[in-house]
Write a protein that holds these residues in place. Structure first.
Motif, PDB file in Angstrom:
ATOM      1  N   ALA A 255       0.839  -1.207   0.000  1.00 12.94           N
ATOM      2  CA  ALA A 255       0.000   0.000   0.000  1.00 12.94           C
ATOM      3  C   ALA A 255       0.874   1.257   0.000  1.00 12.94           C
ATOM      4  N   GLN A 256       1.942   1.242   0.790  1.00  9.81           N
ATOM      5  CA  GLN A 256       2.874   2.378   0.793  1.00  9.81           C
ATOM      6  C   GLN A 256       3.542   2.529  -0.572  1.00  9.81           C
ATOM      7  N   TRP A 257       3.879   1.418  -1.178  1.00  6.55           N
ATOM      8  CA  TRP A 257       4.475   1.434  -2.515  1.00  6.55           C
ATOM      9  C   TRP A 257       3.510   2.110  -3.495  1.00  6.55           C
ATOM     10  N   LEU A 258       2.230   1.725  -3.438  1.00  6.04           N
ATOM     11  CA  LEU A 258       1.220   2.325  -4.311  1.00  6.04           C
ATOM     12  C   LEU A 258       1.130   3.836  -4.093  1.00  6.04           C
ATOM     13  N   ARG A 259       1.152   4.255  -2.839  1.00  6.92           N
ATOM     14  CA  ARG A 259       1.091   5.693  -2.541  1.00  6.92           C
ATOM     15  C   ARG A 259       2.295   6.421  -3.134  1.00  6.92           C
ATOM     16  N   SER A 260       3.458   5.791  -3.087  1.00  9.34           N
ATOM     17  CA  SER A 260       4.658   6.395  -3.683  1.00  9.34           C
ATOM     18  C   SER A 260       4.514   6.513  -5.194  1.00  9.34           C
ATOM     19  N   LEU A 261       3.959   5.484  -5.823  1.00 11.00           N
ATOM     20  CA  LEU A 261       3.751   5.523  -7.278  1.00 11.00           C
ATOM     21  C   LEU A 261       2.737   6.595  -7.657  1.00 11.00           C
ATOM     22  N   ILE A 262       1.702   6.753  -6.844  1.00  6.23           N
ATOM     23  CA  ILE A 262       0.710   7.799  -7.092  1.00  6.23           C
ATOM     24  C   ILE A 262       1.378   9.167  -6.969  1.00  6.23           C
ATOM     25  N   SER A 263       2.180   9.355  -5.929  1.00  3.18           N
ATOM     26  CA  SER A 263       2.881  10.637  -5.722  1.00  3.18           C
ATOM     27  C   SER A 263       3.808  10.979  -6.882  1.00  3.18           C
ATOM     28  N   ALA A 264       4.379   9.950  -7.494  1.00  2.00           N
ATOM     29  CA  ALA A 264       5.290  10.153  -8.626  1.00  2.00           C
ATOM     30  C   ALA A 264       4.550  10.179  -9.969  1.00  2.00           C
ATOM     31  N   ASN A 265       3.223  10.159  -9.923  1.00  2.46           N
ATOM     32  CA  ASN A 265       2.392  10.159 -11.138  1.00  2.46           C
ATOM     33  C   ASN A 265       2.694   8.981 -12.060  1.00  2.46           C
ATOM     34  N   LEU A 266       3.018   7.837 -11.480  1.00  2.00           N
ATOM     35  CA  LEU A 266       3.312   6.653 -12.290  1.00  2.00           C
ATOM     36  C   LEU A 266       2.114   5.724 -12.445  1.00  2.00           C
ATOM     37  N   ILE A 267       1.137   5.860 -11.536  1.00  2.00           N
ATOM     38  CA  ILE A 267      -0.110   5.110 -11.664  1.00  2.00           C
ATOM     39  C   ILE A 267      -1.275   6.068 -11.441  1.00  2.00           C
ATOM     40  N   ALA A 268      -2.477   5.595 -11.725  1.00  2.00           N
ATOM     41  CA  ALA A 268      -3.669   6.434 -11.608  1.00  2.00           C
ATOM     42  C   ALA A 268      -3.792   7.022 -10.199  1.00  2.00           C
ATOM     43  N   PRO A 269      -4.051   8.317 -10.116  1.00  2.00           N
ATOM     44  CA  PRO A 269      -4.231   8.928  -8.803  1.00  2.00           C
ATOM     45  C   PRO A 269      -5.497   8.387  -8.151  1.00  2.00           C
ATOM     46  N   GLY A 270      -5.481   8.316  -6.841  1.00  5.86           N
ATOM     47  CA  GLY A 270      -6.670   7.850  -6.145  1.00  5.86           C
ATOM     48  C   GLY A 270      -6.393   7.439  -4.721  1.00  5.86           C
ATOM     49  N   ASP A 271      -7.353   6.718  -4.187  1.00  4.61           N
ATOM     50  CA  ASP A 271      -7.289   6.272  -2.804  1.00  4.61           C
ATOM     51  C   ASP A 271      -6.688   4.880  -2.718  1.00  4.61           C
ATOM     52  N   VAL A 272      -5.852   4.671  -1.699  1.00  5.92           N
ATOM     53  CA  VAL A 272      -5.300   3.347  -1.417  1.00  5.92           C
ATOM     54  C   VAL A 272      -5.958   2.860  -0.130  1.00  5.92           C
ATOM     55  N   ASP A 273      -6.682   1.766  -0.227  1.00  7.35           N
ATOM     56  CA  ASP A 273      -7.430   1.207   0.886  1.00  7.35           C
ATOM     57  C   ASP A 273      -6.738  -0.071   1.356  1.00  7.35           C
ATOM     58  N   GLU A 274      -6.358  -0.103   2.626  1.00  3.14           N
ATOM     59  CA  GLU A 274      -5.627  -1.257   3.168  1.00  3.14           C
ATOM     60  C   GLU A 274      -6.536  -2.283   3.843  1.00  3.14           C
TER      61      GLU A 274
END
Length: 82
Positions: A13-32
């Motif tokens: 989940a933290q990895w996904l948030r980092s990818l979102i911050s770097a605009n590498l994946i679709a922006p949105g919510d990460v639900d754990e």
């Protein structure tokens, strides 16, 4: 479009948030939460379950298929052809 990413592993989940911050994946919510605790009201038109490290979202972005319906149609056509 805002995406919904579901991943119960805190590390991923933290990895996904980092990818979102770097605009590498679709922006949105990460639900754990566990997928068993997710309700239909939580979902968005672009929802990624067991999101892992964001491979599906990244692939859609690279293919410029931001519309999940288009991606689903492509997958269905590929399955029908095989």
């Amino acid at each position: 479009m805002t995406a919904y990413h579901n991943e119960s592993s805190h590390y991923h989940a933290q990895w996904l948030r980092s990818l979102i911050s770097a605009n590498l994946i679709a922006p949105g919510d990460v639900d754990e939460r566990s997928i068993a605790d997710v309700y239909s009201d939580d979902l968005k038109p672009s929802s990624h379950f067991f999101a892992g490290i964001g491979g599906w979202s990244r692939t859609l972005g690279l293919a410029r298929l931001v519309d999940v319906e288009i991606a689903s149609q492509c997958l269905n056509e590929t399955r029908s052809a095989s």
